[in-house]
Design an enzyme around this catalytic site. Structure first.
Site, mmCIF file in Angstrom:
data_model
loop_
_atom_site.group_PDB
_atom_site.id
_atom_site.type_symbol
_atom_site.label_atom_id
_atom_site.label_comp_id
_atom_site.label_asym_id
_atom_site.label_seq_id
_atom_site.Cartn_x
_atom_site.Cartn_y
_atom_site.Cartn_z
ATOM 1 N N GLU A 127 0.753 -1.188 0.055
ATOM 2 C CA GLU A 127 0.026 -0.006 0.061
ATOM 3 C C GLU A 127 0.793 1.370 -0.021
ATOM 4 O O GLU A 127 0.476 2.296 0.781
ATOM 5 C CB GLU A 127 -1.013 -0.001 1.226
ATOM 6 C CG GLU A 127 -1.947 -1.286 1.336
ATOM 7 C CD GLU A 127 -2.703 -1.398 2.337
ATOM 8 O OE1 GLU A 127 -2.958 -0.516 3.173
ATOM 9 O OE2 GLU A 127 -3.386 -2.333 2.488
ATOM 10 N N ASN A 169 2.127 -5.172 -3.100
ATOM 11 C CA ASN A 169 0.731 -5.331 -2.808
ATOM 12 C C ASN A 169 -0.078 -4.207 -2.707
ATOM 13 O O ASN A 169 0.566 -3.338 -1.900
ATOM 14 C CB ASN A 169 0.754 -6.453 -1.878
ATOM 15 C CG ASN A 169 -0.672 -7.157 -1.656
ATOM 16 O OD1 ASN A 169 -1.321 -7.426 -2.193
ATOM 17 N ND2 ASN A 169 -1.245 -6.777 -0.126
ATOM 18 N N HIS A 206 -10.388 -5.618 -2.684
ATOM 19 C CA HIS A 206 -11.518 -5.653 -1.857
ATOM 20 C C HIS A 206 -12.470 -4.770 -2.529
ATOM 21 O O HIS A 206 -12.278 -3.434 -3.036
ATOM 22 C CB HIS A 206 -11.100 -4.717 -0.681
ATOM 23 C CG HIS A 206 -10.352 -5.417 0.076
ATOM 24 N ND1 HIS A 206 -10.280 -6.435 1.041
ATOM 25 C CD2 HIS A 206 -8.676 -5.130 0.441
ATOM 26 C CE1 HIS A 206 -9.337 -7.067 1.532
ATOM 27 N NE2 HIS A 206 -8.277 -6.224 1.184
ATOM 28 N N GLU A 235 -6.496 -10.453 -1.510
ATOM 29 C CA GLU A 235 -7.159 -10.352 -0.480
ATOM 30 C C GLU A 235 -8.676 -10.104 -0.810
ATOM 31 O O GLU A 235 -9.174 -9.289 -0.446
ATOM 32 C CB GLU A 235 -6.695 -9.252 0.368
ATOM 33 C CG GLU A 235 -5.189 -9.077 0.626
ATOM 34 C CD GLU A 235 -5.005 -7.709 1.370
ATOM 35 O OE1 GLU A 235 -5.744 -7.094 1.789
ATOM 36 O OE2 GLU A 235 -3.661 -7.518 1.596
ATOM 37 N N ASP A 237 -12.462 -9.915 -1.421
ATOM 38 C CA ASP A 237 -13.561 -9.968 -0.834
ATOM 39 C C ASP A 237 -14.523 -8.938 -1.455
ATOM 40 O O ASP A 237 -13.925 -7.803 -2.092
ATOM 41 C CB ASP A 237 -13.679 -9.925 0.871
ATOM 42 C CG ASP A 237 -12.956 -8.356 1.205
ATOM 43 O OD1 ASP A 237 -13.120 -7.638 0.488
ATOM 44 O OD2 ASP A 237 -12.673 -8.482 2.463
HETATM 45 O O1 G3I Z 1 -6.186 -8.770 18.589
HETATM 46 C C1 G3I Z 1 -6.538 -7.540 19.236
HETATM 47 C C2 G3I Z 1 -7.195 -7.479 20.497
HETATM 48 O O2 G3I Z 1 -6.508 -7.953 21.262
HETATM 49 C C3 G3I Z 1 -7.768 -5.979 20.882
HETATM 50 O O3 G3I Z 1 -8.434 -6.064 21.923
HETATM 51 C C4 G3I Z 1 -8.438 -5.390 19.836
HETATM 52 C C5 G3I Z 1 -8.661 -3.944 20.191
HETATM 53 O O4 G3I Z 1 -8.290 -3.149 19.188
HETATM 54 O O5 G3I Z 1 -7.512 -5.442 18.685
HETATM 55 C C6 G3I Z 1 -7.214 -6.746 18.233
HETATM 56 O O6 G3I Z 1 -6.487 -6.586 17.024
HETATM 57 C C7 G3I Z 1 -7.234 -6.215 16.010
HETATM 58 C C8 G3I Z 1 -6.787 -7.181 14.706
HETATM 59 O O7 G3I Z 1 -7.254 -6.902 13.570
HETATM 60 C C9 G3I Z 1 -7.193 -8.802 15.118
HETATM 61 O O8 G3I Z 1 -8.807 -8.581 15.185
HETATM 62 C C10 G3I Z 1 -6.706 -4.993 15.516
HETATM 63 O O9 G3I Z 1 -7.168 -3.884 16.267
HETATM 64 C C11 G3I Z 1 -7.142 -4.259 14.057
HETATM 65 O O10 G3I Z 1 -6.654 -3.170 13.424
HETATM 66 C C12 G3I Z 1 -6.924 -5.531 13.110
HETATM 67 O O11 G3I Z 1 -7.398 -5.167 11.869
HETATM 68 C C13 G3I Z 1 -6.778 -5.834 10.728
HETATM 69 C C14 G3I Z 1 -6.371 -4.888 9.733
HETATM 70 O O12 G3I Z 1 -5.934 -5.351 8.634
HETATM 71 C C15 G3I Z 1 -5.232 -3.762 10.134
HETATM 72 O O13 G3I Z 1 -3.947 -4.286 10.344
HETATM 73 C C16 G3I Z 1 -7.790 -6.687 10.227
HETATM 74 O O14 G3I Z 1 -8.063 -7.983 10.885
HETATM 75 C C17 G3I Z 1 -7.100 -7.349 8.740
HETATM 76 O O15 G3I Z 1 -8.025 -8.057 8.095
HETATM 77 C C18 G3I Z 1 -6.705 -6.038 7.761
HETATM 78 O O16 G3I Z 1 -6.077 -6.705 6.655
HETATM 79 C C19 G3I Z 1 -5.804 -5.751 5.711
HETATM 80 C C20 G3I Z 1 -4.429 -6.180 5.031
HETATM 81 O O17 G3I Z 1 -3.623 -6.380 6.152
HETATM 82 C C21 G3I Z 1 -4.070 -5.055 4.239
HETATM 83 N N1 G3I Z 1 -5.120 -4.727 3.073
HETATM 84 C C22 G3I Z 1 -6.413 -4.335 3.802
HETATM 85 C C23 G3I Z 1 -6.919 -5.314 4.673
HETATM 86 C C24 G3I Z 1 -8.122 -5.110 5.348
HETATM 87 O O18 G3I Z 1 -8.226 -3.603 6.040
#
Ligand code: G3I
Length: 305
Positions: A127, A169, A206, A235, A237
């Protein structure tokens, strides 16, 4: 083939999913993942904040858990992501300049070395281009270390894990007419011309009503492939439901299968309830693990190629 992975394999392609470490004790989730998919991306476990929470103190526990499960079940792994402006650990977020450049390169080297020989493809840089009509790089602390930060990351990744494919990516790069698509294309063309080690381009894919599957998707994938790189849908969806969602999924599979260098497709999660999207039903299985219309259209399209 009667599963996504078997059907994709008939044309030499893979079919993958993102796996969240925190869901690995969910039997339904793991059963579907094992049955349907042969390429696994760690949804969050290999990101910079997960793997280097304190500077120079690396934590591979979640990443290893997913990689070990995948490899011991005969699957391959996409590594996501070595360098990214987002999901940086706190200590890195306020770094700038040469100090940040060194920290980023050290991170790339350490993580790629830890997983050396186990990764099919790395998302080396994620990104790095801006949204909108500029076609320019995204302004970020990494970009401000110098425009050559991306190629420096690719060279470090190649040195650390020489047999892995190295990908750039990004999202919203699906429509050939978008400035962002052109910006990435020009960077890849330049890297190929100058011998910067890049092997593949990942299209996150996405999609939603504001950003639907473009009618020129096949053209986009083919134009990138013609630069001499492989292309991957990394990725996928698609927001929506029912037949219209299923038809859009079919269009994505069709576009990939029409491009010889499109190596495979990864969906960003297993069931709708596993999706990063707070609401909606963007995936191939519903919250109970049942196959949706979108699943059937994808399977049929894979089998018809
Ligand atoms: O695991 C913690 C938990 O312990 C905590 O209490 C909670 C409170 O915020 O957060 C949890 O972590 C979250 C994690 O997902 C697991 O659920 C993070 O906050 C959250 O920011 C994170 O989001 C991820 C996001 O990327 C940001 O990195 C998504 O799961 C993930 O699907 C998403 O994937 C991204 C790709 O990496 C890049 N392209 C876009 C794609 C979608 O946004």
């Amino acid at each position: 083939g009667s599963t996504l992975q078997d059907a994709a394999a008939e044309s030499g392609r893979y079919f993958g999913t993102a796996i969240a470490a925190g869901r690995m004790n969910d039997q339904q989730y793991m059963n579907i993942a094992n049955r349907e998919f042969d390429m696994i991306t760690t949804e969050n476990a290999m990101k910079m904040d997960a793997t280097e929470p304190s500077q120079n103190q690396f934590n591979y526990s979640s990443g290893d858990q997913i990689v070990n499960w995948a490899l011991s079940n005969g699957k391959q792994v996409r590594g996501h992501a070595l360098a990214w402006h987002s999901q940086q650990p706190g200590w890195m977020q306020n770094m700038e300049g040469q100090q940040l450049r060194q920290a980023m390169l050290n991170h790339v080297t350490e993580v790629a070395t830890h997983y050396r020989g186990k990764i099919h493809s790395w998302d080396v840089v994620n990104e790095a281009f801006a949204d909108g009509s500029s076609g320019a790089r995204r302004n970020s602390n990494l970009q401000r270390t110098g425009n050559d930060w991306i190629e420096a990351a690719f060279r470090a990744a190649r040195a650390a894990d020489p047999n892995a494919q190295l990908c750039y990516n990004d999202y919203n790069t699906d429509n050939w007419n978008h400035a962002k698509t052109q910006g990435v294309y020009n960077m890849v063309a330049d890297f190929k011309a100058r011998g910067v080690p890049i092997d593949c381009v990942g299209f996150q894919a996405h999609f939603n009503s504001g950003n639907p599957v473009p009618s020129n998707y096949h053209e986009t994938l083919q134009n990138f492939a013609d630069l001499g790189v492989d292309v991957q849908i990394t990725e996928l969806d698609i927001e929506g439901s029912g037949t219209s969602q299923a038809e859009q999924y079919r269009g994505v599979v069709q576009a990939c299968m029409a491009v010889a260098r499109c190596q495979g497709i990864t969906v960003w999660g297993v069931r709708d309830t596993d999706s990063w999207r707070a609401s909606g039903t963007p995936l191939l299985f519903d919250g109970n693990g049942n196959k949706k219309a979108a699943y059937n259209y994808v399977l049929d399209q894979l089998n018809s190629g």
